[in-house]
Design an enzyme around this catalytic site. Structure first.
Site, PDB file in Angstrom:
ATOM      1  N   TYR A  90       1.071   2.537  24.215  1.00 41.93           N
ATOM      2  CA  TYR A  90       2.034   2.744  23.130  1.00 41.93           C
ATOM      3  C   TYR A  90       3.321   3.282  23.756  1.00 41.93           C
ATOM      4  O   TYR A  90       3.314   4.340  24.374  1.00 41.93           O
ATOM      5  CB  TYR A  90       1.416   3.765  22.178  1.00 41.93           C
ATOM      6  CG  TYR A  90       2.139   3.980  20.886  1.00 41.93           C
ATOM      7  CD1 TYR A  90       1.707   3.357  19.723  1.00 41.93           C
ATOM      8  CD2 TYR A  90       3.223   4.841  20.809  1.00 41.93           C
ATOM      9  CE1 TYR A  90       2.356   3.576  18.518  1.00 41.93           C
ATOM     10  CE2 TYR A  90       3.879   5.060  19.608  1.00 41.93           C
ATOM     11  CZ  TYR A  90       3.438   4.422  18.468  1.00 41.93           C
ATOM     12  OH  TYR A  90       4.078   4.634  17.268  1.00 41.93           O
ATOM     13  N   GLY A 144      -6.911   4.556  13.769  1.00 40.89           N
ATOM     14  CA  GLY A 144      -6.674   5.993  13.622  1.00 40.89           C
ATOM     15  C   GLY A 144      -6.728   6.651  14.999  1.00 40.89           C
ATOM     16  O   GLY A 144      -7.223   6.061  15.960  1.00 40.89           O
ATOM     17  N   GLU A 163      -2.870  -9.144   6.296  1.00 39.78           N
ATOM     18  CA  GLU A 163      -1.491  -8.777   5.946  1.00 39.78           C
ATOM     19  C   GLU A 163      -1.018  -9.315   4.592  1.00 39.78           C
ATOM     20  O   GLU A 163       0.154  -9.665   4.409  1.00 39.78           O
ATOM     21  CB  GLU A 163      -0.523  -9.206   7.067  1.00 39.78           C
ATOM     22  CG  GLU A 163      -0.875  -8.533   8.393  1.00 39.78           C
ATOM     23  CD  GLU A 163       0.182  -8.673   9.482  1.00 39.78           C
ATOM     24  OE1 GLU A 163       1.305  -9.085   9.173  1.00 39.78           O
ATOM     25  OE2 GLU A 163      -0.141  -8.375  10.639  1.00 39.78           O
ATOM     26  N   THR A 170      -3.814  -4.518   8.134  1.00 46.83           N
ATOM     27  CA  THR A 170      -3.093  -4.566   9.416  1.00 46.83           C
ATOM     28  C   THR A 170      -4.019  -4.390  10.626  1.00 46.83           C
ATOM     29  O   THR A 170      -3.528  -4.294  11.741  1.00 46.83           O
ATOM     30  CB  THR A 170      -2.031  -3.443   9.480  1.00 46.83           C
ATOM     31  OG1 THR A 170      -2.708  -2.202   9.260  1.00 46.83           O
ATOM     32  CG2 THR A 170      -0.951  -3.623   8.433  1.00 46.83           C
ATOM     33  N   ILE A 176      -6.433  -7.368  -1.300  1.00 47.47           N
ATOM     34  CA  ILE A 176      -7.749  -6.724  -1.124  1.00 47.47           C
ATOM     35  C   ILE A 176      -7.815  -5.625  -2.179  1.00 47.47           C
ATOM     36  O   ILE A 176      -6.990  -4.700  -2.157  1.00 47.47           O
ATOM     37  CB  ILE A 176      -7.889  -6.117   0.290  1.00 47.47           C
ATOM     38  CG1 ILE A 176      -7.548  -7.153   1.369  1.00 47.47           C
ATOM     39  CG2 ILE A 176      -9.295  -5.551   0.503  1.00 47.47           C
ATOM     40  CD1 ILE A 176      -7.268  -6.547   2.742  1.00 47.47           C
ATOM     41  N   GLY A 205       0.861  -1.190   0.000  1.00 50.05           N
ATOM     42  CA  GLY A 205       0.000   0.000   0.000  1.00 50.05           C
ATOM     43  C   GLY A 205       0.892   1.232   0.000  1.00 50.05           C
ATOM     44  O   GLY A 205       1.427   1.645  -1.020  1.00 50.05           O
ATOM     45  N   GLY A 206       1.085   1.818   1.202  1.00 51.43           N
ATOM     46  CA  GLY A 206       1.987   2.963   1.311  1.00 51.43           C
ATOM     47  C   GLY A 206       3.379   2.535   1.762  1.00 51.43           C
ATOM     48  O   GLY A 206       4.284   3.361   1.824  1.00 51.43           O
TER      49      GLY A 206
HETATM   50  C1  LIG Z   1       5.347   7.164  11.362  1.00 53.07           C
HETATM   51  C2  LIG Z   1       4.356   6.043  11.425  1.00 53.07           C
HETATM   52  C3  LIG Z   1       3.199   6.202  12.161  1.00 53.07           C
HETATM   53  C4  LIG Z   1       2.269   5.164  12.230  1.00 53.07           C
HETATM   54  N1  LIG Z   1       1.104   5.366  12.934  1.00 53.07           N
HETATM   55  C5  LIG Z   1       0.151   4.402  12.929  1.00 53.07           C
HETATM   56  C6  LIG Z   1      -1.096   4.625  13.587  1.00 53.07           C
HETATM   57  O1  LIG Z   1      -1.346   5.675  14.181  1.00 53.07           O
HETATM   58  N2  LIG Z   1      -2.018   3.643  13.530  1.00 53.07           N
HETATM   59  C7  LIG Z   1      -1.784   2.483  12.864  1.00 53.07           C
HETATM   60  O2  LIG Z   1      -2.682   1.631  12.818  1.00 53.07           O
HETATM   61  N3  LIG Z   1      -0.604   2.237  12.266  1.00 53.07           N
HETATM   62  C8  LIG Z   1       0.354   3.170  12.262  1.00 53.07           C
HETATM   63  N4  LIG Z   1       1.550   2.952  11.617  1.00 53.07           N
HETATM   64  C9  LIG Z   1       1.797   1.681  10.933  1.00 53.07           C
HETATM   65  C10 LIG Z   1       1.332   1.681   9.448  1.00 53.07           C
HETATM   66  O3  LIG Z   1       1.199   2.990   8.975  1.00 53.07           O
HETATM   67  C11 LIG Z   1       0.027   0.949   9.358  1.00 53.07           C
HETATM   68  O4  LIG Z   1       0.265  -0.424   9.567  1.00 53.07           O
HETATM   69  C12 LIG Z   1      -0.735   1.141   8.042  1.00 53.07           C
HETATM   70  O5  LIG Z   1      -2.004   0.592   8.202  1.00 53.07           O
HETATM   71  C13 LIG Z   1      -0.047   0.514   6.863  1.00 53.07           C
HETATM   72  O6  LIG Z   1      -0.656   1.011   5.699  1.00 53.07           O
HETATM   73  P1  LIG Z   1       0.136   1.015   4.314  1.00 53.07           P
HETATM   74  O7  LIG Z   1      -0.804   1.423   3.260  1.00 53.07           O
HETATM   75  O8  LIG Z   1       1.364   1.798   4.436  1.00 53.07           O
HETATM   76  O9  LIG Z   1       0.441  -0.532   4.180  1.00 53.07           O
HETATM   77  P2  LIG Z   1       1.802  -1.264   3.813  1.00 53.07           P
HETATM   78  O10 LIG Z   1       2.846  -0.870   4.759  1.00 53.07           O
HETATM   79  O11 LIG Z   1       2.075  -1.107   2.380  1.00 53.07           O
HETATM   80  O12 LIG Z   1       1.372  -2.774   4.090  1.00 53.07           O
HETATM   81  C14 LIG Z   1       1.086  -3.220   5.384  1.00 53.07           C
HETATM   82  C15 LIG Z   1       0.640  -4.687   5.290  1.00 53.07           C
HETATM   83  O13 LIG Z   1      -0.586  -4.754   4.591  1.00 53.07           O
HETATM   84  C16 LIG Z   1      -0.446  -5.527   3.405  1.00 53.07           C
HETATM   85  N5  LIG Z   1      -1.234  -4.838   2.383  1.00 53.07           N
HETATM   86  C17 LIG Z   1      -1.164  -3.544   1.997  1.00 53.07           C
HETATM   87  N6  LIG Z   1      -2.107  -3.283   1.074  1.00 53.07           N
HETATM   88  C18 LIG Z   1      -2.775  -4.441   0.868  1.00 53.07           C
HETATM   89  C19 LIG Z   1      -3.861  -4.825   0.028  1.00 53.07           C
HETATM   90  N7  LIG Z   1      -4.463  -3.962  -0.793  1.00 53.07           N
HETATM   91  N8  LIG Z   1      -4.288  -6.093   0.090  1.00 53.07           N
HETATM   92  C20 LIG Z   1      -3.710  -7.005   0.910  1.00 53.07           C
HETATM   93  N9  LIG Z   1      -2.687  -6.684   1.723  1.00 53.07           N
HETATM   94  C21 LIG Z   1      -2.236  -5.426   1.697  1.00 53.07           C
HETATM   95  C22 LIG Z   1       1.034  -5.573   3.118  1.00 53.07           C
HETATM   96  O14 LIG Z   1       1.400  -6.730   2.402  1.00 53.07           O
HETATM   97  C23 LIG Z   1       1.605  -5.557   4.527  1.00 53.07           C
HETATM   98  O15 LIG Z   1       1.569  -6.842   5.081  1.00 53.07           O
HETATM   99  C24 LIG Z   1       2.517   3.954  11.552  1.00 53.07           C
HETATM  100  C25 LIG Z   1       3.690   3.809  10.814  1.00 53.07           C
HETATM  101  C26 LIG Z   1       4.615   4.838  10.752  1.00 53.07           C
HETATM  102  C27 LIG Z   1       5.856   4.650   9.946  1.00 53.07           C
END
Ligand SMILES: Cc1cc2nc3c(=O)[nH]c(=O)nc-3n(C[C@H](O)[C@H](O)[C@H](O)COP(=O)(O)OP(=O)(O)OC[C@H]3O[C@@H](n4cnc5c(N)ncnc54)[C@H](O)[C@@H]3O)c2cc1C
Length: 554
Positions: free
Chosen positions: A473, A231, A278, A227, A284, A146-147
């Site tokens: 946290y 929020g 995950e 994951t 998805i 994703g991101g």
């Molecule tokens: C600075 C920072 C702050 C953060 N704060 C929070 C917070 O406040 N709350 C929180 O919940 N998390 C937080 N996180 C963790 C992270 O941002 C979350 O886990 C977020 O949900 C991941 O989203 P992403 O789009 O970046 O997913 P990715 O990092 O790209 O992927 C995360 C997981 O999801 C899977 N995935 C991604 N997209 C799909 C898809 N379309 N279908 C199937 N699997 C998929 C990936 O394979 C991986 O296993 C933080 C991280 C950082 C670096």
């Protein structure tokens, strides 16, 4: 502070740091306070003058050659199109890791041995089906992406025994809002959409998802679901598993459309297997989610408490008296101190910790609802010993909250390590978990410290709260061990994670499992449930194509 950059609605990764957080050109968050703060951190940690430890630039890093043959790349290009299959250095380096401290050590040190062999950008469900079919038949691993803001190793491109190469599937081109239904108050959305673009489009229609993780600007809907993310305002809008209505998942076995009912008693709702999956069952591609009206008013206020346990007690009472808050965030004494220094500068640190805990409470809704809930909350908080500090700190937090992650890169440039762990536990065990995990952290930070006499900082806050418990946290800052940074991190992570589990907490409340929490999964789930997860994986993905090495040992 700059905002994410979009090209036709798609995040432009060239404007982002491939080995750090957010925009390349983001201003220094500490501004003119920086020098004083570095001096203070140097003195506090016992390092004295902090060293200069910059990241290796990409030009100085060599990536392993792609293991995909020219023919295989051509086949992928035929399925998608030439410009949607990337093998250039920047794309492979950008996707080589997520954004945890552990990932940063690899990226900044130029250890990119796990870089994907290619990155593909599908735009349709048919393209995703074709890529999965091809990978499954040709011993390739796929990493849904994703991101890339995972902080648990969720997007590290790993191979299972017998697999030849890894392809990362970046979902950024699947970012359309397909439907907004104001009658059911749901929206169906493609999962590659980033937070700001999702909210921009929803709010233009007067509605919101209300999911604002700290990583909001650089994470996507798919990542939040995959994951079980949370929020900041999860007290009002819920965690991903609460606001998800249904999802469409492309698995190696075919397309799985989950149930789409408001509720059902036709056996267990298998939809509930998608939040937290995950990427190990499939990709998805789109999801139906609950939406709400954009709140007329948002009010964030601060209260001070003399000790953490009283503030926690007050939080429990707010929940159990059914007072509707959007957010309750309670920092312990150390965290209150640390953030006042970060905001106020090193002078604030002169007298040491102020000896109180900051609670921020957010209310969102109509003006009437906000006023009503605030006055109910005020009564409970003052009975518990809280002192009302008004709205200015709450407003400051709300407007600057996405700047905090930018603090990590400069800390890493100054020889420091910084990481977080999080958990959830019931109210009975929360105070003890807070004390014991803080102590375990403190001990681990001194034990695994290169410099005798040097020490780290450990702090915590209650981040999300529920009827029967809350999420805690922890953040820690410490001097890094040169040449053995990964071993140092592994040792600290293992000790603090063991302490969390021994004190009754889950190994993760919202970051997920990825690779980093895998060692604790079997014990947390127990043999029967863990076996069920493995069977499910074997059924949906018998060849182990999807995101190997994450969530389940398989
Ligand atoms: C600075 C920072 C702050 C953060 N704060 C929070 C917070 O406040 N709350 C929180 O919940 N998390 C937080 N996180 C963790 C992270 O941002 C979350 O886990 C977020 O949900 C991941 O989203 P992403 O789009 O970046 O997913 P990715 O990092 O790209 O992927 C995360 C997981 O999801 C899977 N995935 C991604 N997209 C799909 C898809 N379309 N279908 C199937 N699997 C998929 C990936 O394979 C991986 O296993 C933080 C991280 C950082 C670096």
């Amino acid at each position: 502070m700059g905002r994410p950059v979009y090209l036709k609605g798609i995040m432009d990764k060239q404007k982002l740091r491939w080995n750090g957080w957010g925009l390349r050109e983001a201003p220094d968050t500490l501004g003119d306070k920086a020098e004083g703060i570095w001096n203070w951190l140097g003195a506090y940690t016992g390092l004295g003058t902090l060293p200069h430890t910059p990241a290796l630039p990409l030009e100085k890093i060599t990536l392993p050659n792609t293991r995909l043959s020219g023919e295989e790349l051509q086949t992928l290009e035929g399925m998608l199109s030439r410009d949607k299959v990337k093998t250039d250095k920047y794309e492979r380096a950008y996707h080589a890791r997520g954004r945890s401290y552990h990932d940063m050590l690899h990226l900044r040190g130029g250890c990119l041995e796990h870089a994907p062999d290619a990155v593909v950008y599908p735009q349709t469900i048919e393209e995703i089906e074709a890529v999965i079919r091809y990978a499954d038949a040709n011993a390739l691993a796929l990493v849904p992406y994703g991101g890339g803001s995972s902080v648990v190793g969720g997007v590290t491109p790993l191979l299972r025994a017998g697999q030849r190469a890894v392809v990362t599937v970046d979902m950024a081109l699947m970012s359309r809002i397909l439907e907004i239904d104001k009658h059911t108050m749901t929206a169906r959305i493609e999962t590659g959409i980033y937070g700001p673009e999702l909210e921009r489009q929803l709010q233009a229609e007067g509605v919101t998802l209300g999911h604002y993780p700290q990583s909001f600007e650089y994470s996507t809907l798919g990542g939040w679901i995959a994951t079980r993310g949370a929020g900041h305002q999860s007290n009002k809008y819920g965690k991903a598993e609460d606001w998800l209505v249904s999802a469409r998942v492309v698995t190696p076995r075919g397309i799985w459309n989950t149930e789409d009912f408001p509720k059902s008693a036709a056996g267990p709702m298998l939809r509930d297997l998608t939040p937290g999956s995950e990427g190990v069952f499939g990709i998805i591609v789109d999801a139906r989610v609950h939406i709400r009206e954009v709140p007329e008013e948002k009010e964030y206020r601060a209260w001070f408490f003399q000790d953490f346990d009283s503030a926690v007690q007050a939080t429990r009472l707010l929940l159990q008296h059914e007072i509707q808050t959007a957010m309750i965030r309670v920092s312990d004494i150390n965290e209150t101190f640390f953030y006042s220094v970060m905001h106020g500068g090193a002078e604030v640190a002169e007298n040491g910790p102020m000896g109180f805990c900051l609670m921020l409470v957010g209310f969102e809704g109509t003006t009437e609802q906000v006023a009503h809930q605030r006055s109910r909350a005020e009564a409970i908080l003052s009975q518990c010993g809280g002192a009302d500090m008004g709205g200015s700190m709450g407003k400051l937090w709300l407007t600057t909250r996405f700047e905090t992650p930018y603090l990590r890169d400069p800390m890493l440039d100054h020889g420091l390590g910084v990481d977080t762990v999080e958990t959830a536990v019931d109210w009975n065990r929360l105070p003890q978990l807070h004390r014991n995990v803080s102590a375990a952290l403190k001990e681990a930070l001194s034990r695994h410290n290169p410099n005798p006499g040097a020490k780290g900082l450990a702090m915590a806050h209650v981040s999300h709260s529920y009827w029967n418990g809350a999420s805690l946290y922890f953040t820690f800052v410490f001097p890094r061990t040169p040449q053995a940074e990964i071993e140092q991190w592994l040792a600290i992570k293992r000790e603090v994670s063991d302490a969390i589990v021994e004190n009754g907490g889950t190994i993760s409340h919202h970051h997920g499992t990825g690779t980093d929490h895998l060692p604790w999964m079997a014990r947390e789930k127990g043999p029967i449930a863990y076996g069920m997860l493995k069977s499910l994986k074997a059924d949906l993905d018998p060849n182990g194509t999807m995101n190997p090495g994450k969530l389940i040992e398989f």
